[in-house]
Enzyme design. Structure first.
Site: not given
Ligand code: PHB
Ligand code: APR
Length: 391
Positions: A201, A293, A385
């Site tokens: 991230y 997301p 998480y």
């Molecule tokens: C994804 O793999 O699409 C994905 C993974 C983690 C996230 C959001 C999307 O926080």
């Protein structure tokens, strides 16, 4: 037609509820507006909390998840060129997450449903929920121009954010809380090996990015984009170049690019409706709440709603007790708000907000530095998480 529970929506929420009820001898019909292929065509997040994996095991749909899912012990947060690994396993005394696409979870649930010979009505038009505040609710829909009606004991509104169930409740009986973020995520799926084994991230001056995956040969990447942007403005090359320029240099050099299998833009929203019960109708999953997301909580919160709701219904039929259904809304919302808080926090840490002042940017950077310097802070992040325990 008559059933015990009429489930509106064949996304992961509706299908998982159907499967758990079936396992406990409760009859249900799933009514879906789209075709099965359309439902499977939607690409969504792919990180499952340990408690969600356990629930899918309990539902008897974890065979492929166990063999093909990737167990991750940690992930990285990048801030400009700095990299911080969050060691989930160490910080949570052994807990992990499993990377397995929502599409695959949905496919496994659809397969289990058809193997068990359970009824799903696809392509249902003009779905209506009727008399849900009485002991004799009904669901009406059209199929091939013909009107059908199902009588039931309960209606489960698993019909997503734009569904009919929440929309059927009078405005004065429901309170909605919302925050809309001033940007979107542009996602790209490709048959290329992930840039590294764990997720990254990232926060970069040009905006957020995420490096995720579906398997050792399939990657899913995202970059923050303007809300007004359109996928047609983004050739594959333009996407890869933008991602490369945001990644720390050593990772950018390792990035394998390739043709996109899918590209789409998703807005970011935090949303909660209260309550989640209206007489004999319940809302679950995206019908009741949305998270941005960042943190991958959407599917996991849907799973926890379904766990509470399925147990409440099993208790109702098995023990003739209304205690579970009376507590569903309050219990589900307590966990939902924690997921909302976490997703909001991750979003605030990782995105570039167009309206941010110099002060805001300094605070954001300091949040990252504090996290990097404090195991306590990392433990808070990791605990959320991997997923808070179901109470
Ligand atoms: C994804 O793999 O699409 C994905 C993974 C983690 C996230 C959001 C999307 O926080
Ligand atoms: N009648 C019948 N079905 C409907 C109607 C309607 N009026 N409106 C919507 N639906 C269907 C949609 O076509 C969809 O297939 O309900 C389903 C809802 O599925 P999802 O949107 O996937 O929601 P849910 O099952 O709660 O799953 C939550 O999805 O958006 C992600 O991040 C979210 O991962 C989370 C998960």
């Amino acid at each position: 037609m008559r059933t015990q529970v009429a489930i509106i929506g064949a996304g992961p929420s509706g299908l998982l509820l159907g499967q758990l009820l079936y396992k406990n001898g409760i009859d249900a019909v799933v009514i879906e507006r789209q075709t099965g292929d359309y439902v499977l065509g939607r690409i969504r997040a792919g990180v499952l909390e340990q408690v969600a994996v356990e629930l899918l095991e309990e539902a008897g749909v974890s065979k492929r998840l166990k063999s093909e899912g990737l167990v991750h012990d940690g992930f990285d947060i990048a801030y400009d060129s700095d990299l911080l690994r969050i060691d989930l396993k160490k910080l949570t005394n052994g807990k992990t997450v499993t990377v397995y696409g929502q599409t695959e979870v949905t496919r496994d649930l659809m397969d289990a449903r058809s193997e068990a010979g359970l009824k799903t009505v696809y392509c249902a038009q003009d779905v209506e929920v009727i008399d849900y505040d009485t002991s004799n609710p009904k669901v009406k829909y059209k199929l091939n121009g013909q009107v059908h009606e199902i009588e039931c004991d309960f209606i489960a509104g698993c019909d997503g954010f734009h569904g009919v169930c929440r929309a059927s409740v009078p405005k004065n009986a429901i309170k909605e809380y919302e925050r809309v973020y001033p940007f979107g995520w542009l996602g790209l799926l490709s048959d290329t090996p992930p840039v590294q084994e764990e997720l990254i991230y990232g926060n970069h001056a040009d905006g957020f990015y995420l490096c995720s995956m579906r398997s050792s040969q399939r990657s899913r990447y995202y970059i923050q984009c303007a809300l007004s942007d359109h996928v047609d403005n983004w050739s594959d090359d333009k996407f890869w170049n933008a991602l490369k320029s945001r990644l720390p240099q050593n990772l950018a050099e390792q990035l394998v690019t390739g043709a996109s299998l899918e590209k789409s833009i998703a807005p970011l929203r935090s949303f909660v409706a209260e309550p989640l019960r209206f007489g004999r109708m319940f809302l679950a999953g995206d019908a009741g709440h949305i998270v941005p997301p960042t943190g991958a909580k959407g599917l996991n919160l849907a799973a926890s709603d379904i766990r509470y709701l399925s147990r409440a219904l099993i208790e109702f039929y098995g023990e003739k007790s209304e205690a579970g259904i009376n507590h569903y809304s309050q219990k589900a919302l307590a966990r939902i708000w924690k997921g909302e808080r976490f997703s909001w926090w991750m979003s605030m840490l990782l995105h570039r907000f167009p309206e941010n002042t110099g002060f805001d940017n300094k605070i954001q950077r300091t949040e990252f530095e504090y996290l990097a310097s404090s195991e306590h802070a990392q433990r808070v992040l990791a605990e959320n998480y991997v997923g808070l325990s179901y109470t």
